[in-house]
Design a protein around this motif. Structure first.
Motif, PDB file in Angstrom:
ATOM      1  N   THR A   1      10.311  36.090   7.833  1.00 30.05           N
ATOM      2  CA  THR A   1      11.717  36.043   8.206  1.00 30.05           C
ATOM      3  C   THR A   1      12.394  37.361   7.849  1.00 30.05           C
ATOM      4  OG1 THR A   1      12.106  34.857   6.128  1.00 30.05           O
ATOM      5  CG2 THR A   1      11.934  33.533   8.126  1.00 30.05           C
ATOM      6  N   LYS A   2      13.621  37.538   8.293  1.00 30.82           N
ATOM      7  CA  LYS A   2      14.356  38.791   8.094  1.00 30.82           C
ATOM      8  C   LYS A   2      14.496  39.182   6.624  1.00 30.82           C
ATOM      9  CE  LYS A   2      15.343  40.030  12.277  1.00 30.82           C
ATOM     10  NZ  LYS A   2      14.729  41.184  12.846  1.00 30.82           N
TER      11      LYS A   2
ATOM     12  N   GLN B   1      17.557  31.410  11.001  1.00 26.91           N
ATOM     13  CA  GLN B   1      16.735  32.476  11.589  1.00 26.91           C
ATOM     14  C   GLN B   1      16.873  32.499  13.110  1.00 26.91           C
ATOM     15  OE1 GLN B   1      14.988  34.692   9.480  1.00 26.91           O
ATOM     16  NE2 GLN B   1      16.297  33.534   8.089  1.00 26.91           N
TER      17      GLN B   1
ATOM     18  N   VAL C   1      11.952  36.160  14.269  1.00 26.60           N
ATOM     19  CA  VAL C   1      10.958  36.236  13.200  1.00 26.60           C
ATOM     20  C   VAL C   1       9.780  37.092  13.659  1.00 26.60           C
ATOM     21  CG1 VAL C   1      11.562  33.986  12.196  1.00 26.60           C
ATOM     22  CG2 VAL C   1       9.791  34.115  13.954  1.00 26.60           C
TER      23      VAL C   1
END
Length: 151
Positions: A86-87, A124, A127
């Motif tokens: 994820t970020k 999110q 991804v």
């Protein structure tokens, strides 16, 4: 003059229709359908779907893979060989409670297809899918960037 107005109206109507249809359906992701190669495997991330999660703070995504063994010996592959980053930089492993996660040995020249399920935070939007096989190291950078579909 009347013909000109009709053609202009038809053109504008067509343009609006095309724009409206292109906005419908699944969110397009740049790397969906793209093939990457690592460890004598041609790995294609074929599709992404949003599924229902039992956790209100998480969302379940299903990734569909096609893995072709281009080597001369049998090779293994499965949903557990992929992680979702994820970020925030955190990695999320396969959601192991789903019995539909794919995985098996692949004979030389054959292809294995199947889904992998991953639970990630609900906030999110995009991804990175990373191929990180348990059984062997790969020095190749094998990733896909995908957009999470909207509900």
């Amino acid at each position: 003059m009347k013909k000109k107005k009709i053609w202009l109206a038809l053109f504008l109507l067509s343009l609006v229709s095309i724009l409206a249809m292109s906005g419908c359906g699944k969110t397009a992701s740049d790397d969906i359908g793209k093939t990457r190669v690592a460890n004598n495997l041609e790995i294609t991330l074929a599709d992404i779907q949003l599924k229902i999660s039992n956790n209100d703070k998480k969302q379940m995504i299903q990734l569909d893979f096609a893995v072709k063994n281009t080597g001369k010996e049998e090779a293994g592959a499965g949903a557990g060989d992929f992680v979702i980053q994820t970020k925030d930089g955190k990695k999320h492993a396969m959601y192991g409670l789903n019995a539909k996660n794919f995985g098996d040995e692949i004979a030389a020249g054959k292809t294995l297809k199947g889904p992998g399920f991953y639970e990630i935070p609900t906030d999110q939007k995009e991804v990175t899918v990373i191929y990180e096989p348990y059984s062997q190291e790969t020095t190749e950078n094998v990733t896909w960037t995908v957009t999470i579909p909207t509900k």
